[in-house]
Every structure is written in structure tokens, then in C-alpha cells.
Design an enzyme around this catalytic site. Structure first.
Site, PDB file in Angstrom:
ATOM      1  N   CYS A  35      31.385 -37.677  -6.727  1.00 13.57           N
ATOM      2  CA  CYS A  35      31.680 -36.519  -7.555  1.00 13.57           C
ATOM      3  C   CYS A  35      30.637 -36.403  -8.670  1.00 13.57           C
ATOM      4  CB  CYS A  35      33.116 -36.705  -8.081  1.00 13.57           C
ATOM      5  SG  CYS A  35      33.957 -35.271  -8.734  1.00 13.57           S
ATOM      6  N   THR A  36      31.046 -36.078  -9.879  1.00 10.85           N
ATOM      7  CA  THR A  36      30.087 -35.899 -10.973  1.00 10.85           C
ATOM      8  C   THR A  36      29.514 -37.210 -11.500  1.00 10.85           C
ATOM      9  OG1 THR A  36      31.991 -35.719 -12.449  1.00 10.85           O
ATOM     10  CG2 THR A  36      30.976 -33.668 -11.731  1.00 10.85           C
TER      11      THR A  36
END
Lengths: 237, 237
Positions: free
Chosen positions: A103-104
Site C-alpha cells: 500500500c502507501t
């Protein structure tokens, strides 16, 4: 069996817990894996949805890891300019076999200067931020470029970790883990990517996350500027 | 917005953490969900892969829940004959909107007498134990029969929780959660069910789990016998 594989997850306040717990479940099922939860100190950190996790080792005391994995979540924003975290990742990157993100979490690797010239992916809402750090964004679920392995948003961490299990051990081991987790997903909706989701659902998610995304972009731009000037080192000398 | 939805997960020693953290991530993303982690006391319980989770409320003090969810894992075996747990589930079942299980959590619902005459599923290695409790086993990923919703092994909890989100809220909400988690899985192997996995992988998993399965069968048989005689109540009067 050789000495254990040391696998370290960065844990931090407001991380998305499934970014962490999904890959953890996969990798902890491997033979002889020692899992470490790394943060600044030993106090519990709360995930964005309220689950507390207690780090097992501080960045300062953490041994050389074979695998480093950075989850994502709202807490990423603070990490983008956190010299201690960026230095820790750079130090570990120099010796680890695989440097991973979910993800981020990819933005944190980017802010540490560790994705320059690498193909990578991240949560679909942040893909456009990767070039700020010199990374080459890929709209794919799992991206491996040399020893960097990045996963798209949240649930993609499970796919990434199974891919990694195949590399760390072997295909039979990875397949056994997948079978034991009964990982033959049947999402109830065709809605897991912005391309497959109905327009109004994409619009709703975009609208709800607009201010958060603006703030993240600003933080990423600031981190990228610091990176370019070499000013984000803990010890610039 | 009405008063929050109270969603309770049973947490217990040696549960499979992804059975819990997967559905938690989905349901906590819903609007106005209050999530409770229920166990006998407030001391942390360690999952089978070593992650500690701290209960937020005891069974004795737990309010009436709208949704009850029981994860699975090795710790299930002890619960099958644990009168306090079985009584708690029976008490909650009387008032909740949905009674759910992930993986071998279904066996606990079964031992509480709560799956009698219900179609249900569980981890593929335990599917043959469901009839002991009068349940009708289904080789499917998510099974809903009236207000009982059961998921197959581990990762199926995510599919179950998204299905549940559609019921608790609405399709747009559930789709938004799925999109935000970027849940468009791409398992690296075709290996998530015993039917799709190569024979030698199934054989390896069967062999490695043989003694555990034998012990679980024995515990399930004992629990079923107690259930039939009405002897597993905390307070038989």
C-alpha cells in the site's frame, strides 16, 4: 535448518493493520521465520482502525534483517519526513535480501530514496505520487524490480507475501501456505480496482479521501524536495 | 446516524490472527461500527503466530451485540468444551442480528448447539466435523443460512465480512470498502483449495496436520456428545 530468516515489519501509529497482519500471517507460516515488529520504542502503536500492536524491537536495537516490509496507512504521512525512520530503512536496505512495501508503505521507501529508478506500485489513490521519488509507477498488484517488491493497496499485501514466500523458501512451501490459508478468494463484488468499480463508488471514495489525499501529496512533495537536497538524513554531517 | 452497530469478535489464545484481523479491517471501515474484542478477562491473548491481542471486554460484561464473529485456529479445540464460551455464544445468539464464523470458528458455534440444522462451512480440513454438530457442511467459500454466516478457511473471512457489510449497511458501502482495500486478489498460485492444489501439496498439508486433526476430531466428538446430553451448559440447573 539454517539460522532463522529475520523478517522485520515497520509498525507505526495509524498504519493500516491488514497491510501488516496479512503478510505477517503468510510469512510467519514459513519454516524458521523470526518476525520482528520494529518501531522507535516499545510502546504499543494503534492502527488506523484501533488495534494496538506492541513493537518487539526498536530501530536502534534492530539487527540486520533479511526482509524489511513497510505497511501503509494514514501514519505514512508523518514518516515521510521522519529522519530516524528513513535512516533505519536506508541502513537495512544496504544489507537485506528483500525490501518490501504494502500500500502507501511504498511512499516511505520512496522518501528514503530507496525506489529511485525502480518500478513499484502502491495504493491506487497514491500511484501518482511515486514519480516524486524517482520511482516508475506500475498499475499492477505486485511489482518486483530486483530486490524491491511492492504491493498495491491493503489486501495486495497477501499476494505480495505469497510471492515472497516462493522466493524465500520454494514454490511447494508457498503453495502449502496458500492452501492452508484457503486463499482462493471470491470477492463478493467486482469492485477491487478503480477500473472495475462502478463510477459512483469510485467518485464516493475519491470525494471522501480528497482532503487526506491533498495533505499526503503536500507531505510527499516536501519529502521529495528534502530527498533531492540530501536534507532528510538524520546525520547530514 | 443511528446508534452504532456493536460488532463483537471472540478473541482467544492460539486463534489464527488473520481469521480475526481480515474481517476486523472490513467491518471497522463501515460507518459507525463499534468493535469489541471479547474474552474471559482483559489479559492479552497470543495468536497462533505470536501476535498479542488485548480483549476490550469480558464475556461477563459484554453488552448485547448486533454481530458476533468467532475466528478459528488451534485454540478452538479448548473452546469446544469451554462452558463459559459456549454459554456466552448461546446468550448472544438469542439477540444478535448475525452470528458469524471464520475457519474452524464454525466448530465452536457447532459445539454451542448453534448450527443444528444450519448449512455452514469451515476450513476444508474440518468440513467433515460439522455433521457432528448437526450442521450441513457446504464446500463453499461463504455460506449464509438465515442469520448464520460462515466462512471457509482463514482468508475467506475477508469475503465473508464484505458480504456481511452489504447486509449491515448497503452495497455501495460494501463496494467502497472493497475498493478502498483494493481487494481484487491475484493469488500467485492456483492452490487455494484442495481441488486446485497439486496433489503433493495437499498430501504435505495433510501429513503435517495429521496429529492436530486427530486431536481436533476427538475434541469435536467429545463436544458433540456433551451437546447431545445437554451437559455443556455452564449452569445445567
Amino acid at each position: 535448518m539454517a539460522s532463522p530468516l529475520h523478517i522485520g515489519f515497520l509498525v507505526f501509529p495509524s498504519m493500516l493493520q491488514l497491510d501488516f497482519t496479512g503478510p505477517y500471517a503468510v510469512l510467519a507460516a514459513g519454516p524458521d521465520a523470526a518476525i520482528h515488529m520494529v518501531w522507535k520504542d516499545a510502546l504499543p502503536v494503534a492502527s488506523s482502525d484501533g488495534l494496538p500492536f506492541t513493537p518487539t524491537v526498536s530501530m536502534a536495537d534492530c539487527r540486520r534483517l533479511d526482509v524489511v516490509c513497510v505497511p501503509g496507512g494514514g501514519g505514512v504521512q508523518a514518516l515521510l519526513s521522519d529522519a530516524e525512520t528513513l535512516e533505519f530503512l536506508r541502513r537495512q536496505a544496504a544489507g537485506c535480501r528483500y525490501l518490501c512495501s504494502v500500500c502507501t508503505g511504498a511512499l516511505v521507501l520512496g522518501a528514503a530514496g530507496l525506489l529511485r529508478g525502480y518500478r513499484a506500485t502502491t495504493h491506487w489513490l497514491s500511484l501518482d505520487l511515486l514519480p516524486l521519488f524517482g520511482a516508475v509507477p506500475q498499475r499492477r498488484r505486485v511489482v518486483r524490480d530486483r530486490n524491491r517488491i511492492s504491493a498495491a493497496g491493503v489486501s495486495a499485501g497477501i499476494d505480495m507475501a505469497l510471492t515472497l514466500a516462493g522466493l524465500l523458501w520454494d514454490d511447494v512451501t508457498a503453495r502449502s501456505i496458500q492452501l492452508n490459508m484457503e486463499y482462493a478468494p471470491e470477492p463478493p463484488y467486482a469492485c477491487g480496482t478503480p477500473d472495475s468499480a462502478p463510477e459512483e463508488v469510485v467518485a464516493a471514495v475519491m470525494a471522501r479521501t480528497a482532503s487526506r489525499r491533498a495533505a499526503r501529496r503536500k507531505a510527499a512533495q516536501a519529502a521529495a524536495a528534502l530527498l533531492d537536497t540530501g536534507m532528510n538524513a538524520a546525520d547530514p554531517v
